[in-house]
Design a protein around this motif. Structure first.
Motif, PDB file in Angstrom:
ATOM      1  N   VAL A 181      -2.426  10.451  -2.925  1.00 14.29           N
ATOM      2  CA  VAL A 181      -3.741  10.937  -1.886  1.00 14.29           C
ATOM      3  C   VAL A 181      -3.407  11.569  -1.036  1.00 14.29           C
ATOM      4  CG1 VAL A 181      -5.634   9.849  -0.930  1.00 14.29           C
ATOM      5  CG2 VAL A 181      -4.538   8.512  -2.674  1.00 14.29           C
ATOM      6  N   ASN A 182      -2.140  11.425  -0.408  1.00 15.78           N
ATOM      7  CA  ASN A 182      -1.485  12.606   1.412  1.00 15.78           C
ATOM      8  C   ASN A 182      -1.267  13.913   0.849  1.00 15.78           C
ATOM      9  OD1 ASN A 182      -2.419  10.384   3.125  1.00 15.78           O
ATOM     10  ND2 ASN A 182      -0.101   9.744   2.497  1.00 15.78           N
ATOM     11  N   SER A 186       0.625   5.771  -0.184  1.00 15.33           N
ATOM     12  CA  SER A 186      -0.896   6.676  -0.442  1.00 15.33           C
ATOM     13  C   SER A 186      -0.056   7.927  -0.334  1.00 15.33           C
ATOM     14  CB  SER A 186      -1.279   6.537   1.065  1.00 15.33           C
ATOM     15  OG  SER A 186      -0.593   6.721   1.657  1.00 15.33           O
ATOM     16  N   PHE A 195       0.574  -0.661  -0.258  1.00 15.74           N
ATOM     17  CA  PHE A 195      -0.196  -0.062  -0.199  1.00 15.74           C
ATOM     18  C   PHE A 195       1.047   1.517  -0.110  1.00 15.74           C
ATOM     19  CE2 PHE A 195      -2.223   2.789   1.953  1.00 15.74           C
ATOM     20  CZ  PHE A 195      -3.665   3.908   1.715  1.00 15.74           C
ATOM     21  N   TYR A 246      -7.975  12.959  -5.290  1.00 18.81           N
ATOM     22  CA  TYR A 246      -7.440  11.643  -6.184  1.00 18.81           C
ATOM     23  C   TYR A 246      -8.568  11.135  -6.449  1.00 18.81           C
ATOM     24  CZ  TYR A 246      -4.388   8.036  -7.525  1.00 18.81           C
ATOM     25  OH  TYR A 246      -4.383   6.743  -8.168  1.00 18.81           O
ATOM     26  N   THR A 262     -11.257  12.828  -0.971  1.00 13.27           N
ATOM     27  CA  THR A 262      -9.893  13.178  -1.467  1.00 13.27           C
ATOM     28  C   THR A 262      -9.771  13.592  -3.078  1.00 13.27           C
ATOM     29  OG1 THR A 262      -9.574  10.704  -2.105  1.00 13.27           O
ATOM     30  CG2 THR A 262      -8.823  10.848  -0.571  1.00 13.27           C
ATOM     31  N   PRO A 316      -2.789   3.131  -4.871  1.00 14.64           N
ATOM     32  CA  PRO A 316      -2.563   4.419  -3.797  1.00 14.64           C
ATOM     33  C   PRO A 316      -3.960   4.318  -2.675  1.00 14.64           C
ATOM     34  CG  PRO A 316      -2.365   5.108  -6.117  1.00 14.64           C
ATOM     35  CD  PRO A 316      -2.801   4.086  -5.706  1.00 14.64           C
ATOM     36  N   THR A 317      -5.146   3.498  -3.080  1.00 13.16           N
ATOM     37  CA  THR A 317      -6.184   3.327  -2.492  1.00 13.16           C
ATOM     38  C   THR A 317      -6.515   1.778  -2.098  1.00 13.16           C
ATOM     39  OG1 THR A 317      -7.736   3.704  -4.081  1.00 13.16           O
ATOM     40  CG2 THR A 317      -7.079   5.742  -2.998  1.00 13.16           C
TER      41      THR A 317
END
Length: 301
Positions: free
Chosen positions: A134-135, A131, A129, A150, A148, A220-221
């Motif tokens: 996304v962050n 992310s 994983f 994203y 989000t 990413p999710t």
């Protein structure tokens, strides 16, 4: 269901539908041109996701800016699609083009099982994983719902760009028109001087890249674990069968329908989440065995 849950279900459904559409589009494109239902397509999704996560973790270890994260996702899809797509088409599929469809299914399913074991050998059973992107993109407020960016913009945006880009390519470019000609009638297209082998290779690699792109964008999710490719191939087949094999526009609409239905099931009847996509497929095929968008005409993409 209150307004907030309704909006959240819609947003979740759209973002999931975008991923489902990309994977199903690769499958339906290959079938529309080559008449092969590739059961190994789910492995391309898994490999795209794992490779994207690996590149992302490498970038984090090297201290590279998260702004480059999207590049790793696209690069992973291009590499996996080009390598595995070429290997599958040249070494395997060319030998079974004119075989019975049941044999084609068995051969591609065997390839899927081999890829599943290869995936475990390379990445093991540990979840992957990453992310960063996304962050980096952060969150946005939509009618009081925090979501989000994203999932809100990137996933649907990429799906729409791919859809309209593919339609333009097939209608306006020389290679695209050759692909359509081979899809209509391979023998006639060959007689007109089109290299059908090259077109089939390009089509399969493009479909493989779309499958890998779905996995890369999901990384990413989504926590990547063994078996994720099997889950996606079954869902993608539900989309393709419901829309009608070889239907690009229908695949977009059906992916949205199934994505939204699955999302609402999660919030209203969680125990029905797994069942809903297949209930939709069965309901459609009972009344229209050829799919929602198929018509009686020469095969097209």
């Amino acid at each position: 269901m209150n307004q907030e849950l309704f909006l959240l279900a819609v947003l979740d459904g759209i973002s999931y539908a975008a991923l489902l559409f990309l994977v199903a589009l690769g499958m339906t494109l290959v079938f529309g041109v080559m008449r092969i239902l590739n059961m190994a397509h789910g492995s391309l999704y898994a490999f795209g996701g794992y490779f994207a996560a690996t590149l992302g973790l490498w970038a984090v270890a090297k201290g590279l800016s998260p702004a480059w994260s999207f590049l790793w996702l696209v690069l992973a899809a291009l590499v996996i699609g080009a390598v595995l797509g070429t290997v599958l088409e040249v070494l395997l599929l060319r030998r079974i083009y004119h075989k019975e469809q049941i044999l084609q299914l068995l051969v591609t399913f065997a390839a899927f099982m081999i890829f599943e074991d290869l995936q475990r050998m390379i990445w093991g059973a540990q979840p992957y994983f990453v992310s960063d992107i996304v962050n980096y993109l952060g969150v946005a407020e939509v009618l009081g719902i925090t979501y989000t960016r994203y999932q809100l913009m990137v996933l649907p945006g990429v799906a729409l760009v791919v859809f309209f880009g593919l339609r333009w390519f097939l209608k306006s470019s020389r290679t695209g028109r050759q692909i359509v000609a081979v899809a209509h009638n391979r023998e006639v297209a060959t007689a007109m001087g089109i290299d059908a082998k090259r077109i089939c290779l390009l089509t399969f690699v493009a479909g493989s890249m779309l499958g890998a792109l779905g996995g890369a964008l999901a990384s990413p999710t989504t926590s990547l674990v063994p078996g994720i490719g099997a889950e996606m191939i079954v869902l993608s087949f539900a989309v393709v069968a419901t829309a009608g094999l070889g239907q690009i526009e229908g695949t977009l609409v059906t992916a949205l329908l199934i994505g939204l239905a699955r999302s609402f099931a999660v919030y209203l009847q969680p125990e029905m989440e797994v069942l809903v996509p297949y209930l939709i497929m069965v309901a459609v095929l009972l009344f229209r065995p050829q799919g929602l968008f198929s018509v009686a005409q020469a095969r097209r993409v």
